[in-house]
Design a protein around this motif. Structure first.
Motif, short mmCIF file in Angstrom:
data_model
loop_
_atom_site.label_atom_id
_atom_site.label_comp_id
_atom_site.label_asym_id
_atom_site.label_seq_id
_atom_site.Cartn_x
_atom_site.Cartn_y
_atom_site.Cartn_z
N ALA A 1 34.86 28.36 28.51
CA ALA A 1 34.79 29.71 27.92
C ALA A 1 36.00 30.57 28.33
CB ALA A 1 33.50 30.40 28.34
N LYS A 2 36.62 30.25 29.46
CA LYS A 2 37.76 31.03 29.92
C LYS A 2 39.04 30.71 29.14
CE LYS A 2 36.00 31.50 34.60
NZ LYS A 2 36.20 31.15 36.00
N ARG A 3 39.07 29.55 28.54
CA ARG A 3 40.26 29.12 27.80
C ARG A 3 39.86 28.84 26.35
NH1 ARG A 3 40.59 26.25 32.76
NH2 ARG A 3 42.24 27.10 34.05
N LYS A 4 39.97 29.84 25.54
CA LYS A 4 39.51 29.76 24.15
C LYS A 4 40.26 28.73 23.31
CE LYS A 4 36.43 33.01 24.43
NZ LYS A 4 35.06 32.65 24.57
N ASP A 5 41.52 28.46 23.65
CA ASP A 5 42.31 27.54 22.84
C ASP A 5 42.18 26.08 23.29
OD1 ASP A 5 43.64 28.25 25.16
OD2 ASP A 5 45.62 28.16 24.26
N ASP A 6 41.43 25.80 24.34
CA ASP A 6 41.21 24.42 24.78
C ASP A 6 40.17 23.74 23.90
OD1 ASP A 6 43.03 24.51 26.79
OD2 ASP A 6 41.60 24.44 28.43
N GLN A 7 40.36 22.46 23.67
CA GLN A 7 39.41 21.69 22.90
C GLN A 7 38.25 21.29 23.80
OE1 GLN A 7 41.39 18.32 21.21
NE2 GLN A 7 42.77 19.55 19.98
N PRO A 8 37.05 21.13 23.21
CA PRO A 8 35.92 20.68 24.02
C PRO A 8 36.11 19.22 24.45
CG PRO A 8 35.28 20.86 21.72
CD PRO A 8 36.68 21.38 21.83
#
Length: 151
Positions: free
Chosen positions: A31-38
């Motif tokens: 949630a802290k890194r919006k641009d990271d992929q799950p």
């Protein structure tokens, strides 16, 4: 597919692992890194089955004769080859080379998984080699190399 935050996953890791082991997949999202992929938390057995569907194919490119003193065994899926004065020695050289390539590949995944690099598809094949942890007999069986010597 259930999505779980990294924070929540830390608190529930044992329960999530138990459910993943029986086949449920969880998407871990930061949630802290919006641009990271799950990232998936999924059973290794299921991933192994997926990898086993990827079969290795081989071709003998050279045989001792006028143009060469060695046999050359080529693996079409990874581009890895083995060379030796006998077919058995070419297979052993192939095993050495694919172990080495697997190590290099997994040590620099961002480079090899780049969509522009052309080697992304090697991942599923090399993962099978890596899971053998250097056990040459296991690699021989997993890569179905006995069929190569029967030719």
């Amino acid at each position: 597919m259930p999505s779980v935050s990294v924070h929540e996953a830390k608190n529930k890791l044992t329960a999530l692992r138990r459910e993943a082991a029986i086949g449920k997949e969880f998407l871990l999202a930061d949630a802290k890194r919006k641009d990271d992929q799950p990232v998936s938390l999924i059973s290794t057995v299921l991933l192994d089955e997926l990898c086993e569907a990827k079969t290795f194919s081989y071709e003998w490119l050279d045989e001792p004769g006028k143009e060469s003193e060695n046999y050359t065994l080529d693996n079409r899926e990874t581009g890895v080859y083995g060379v030796g004065p006998t077919r058995a020695e070419a297979v052993e050289d192939f095993i050495d080379n694919i172990i080495d390539y697997s190590g290099v590949y997994f040590d620099d995944l961002p480079f090899y998984l780049s969509s522009s690099g052309g080697r992304r598809e090697h991942y599923w094949y090399l993962r099978r080699v890596l899971r053998c942890e250097g056990d040459r007999e296991r690699i021989y069986r997993v890569l179905d190399l006995d069929k190569v010597l029967l030719v």
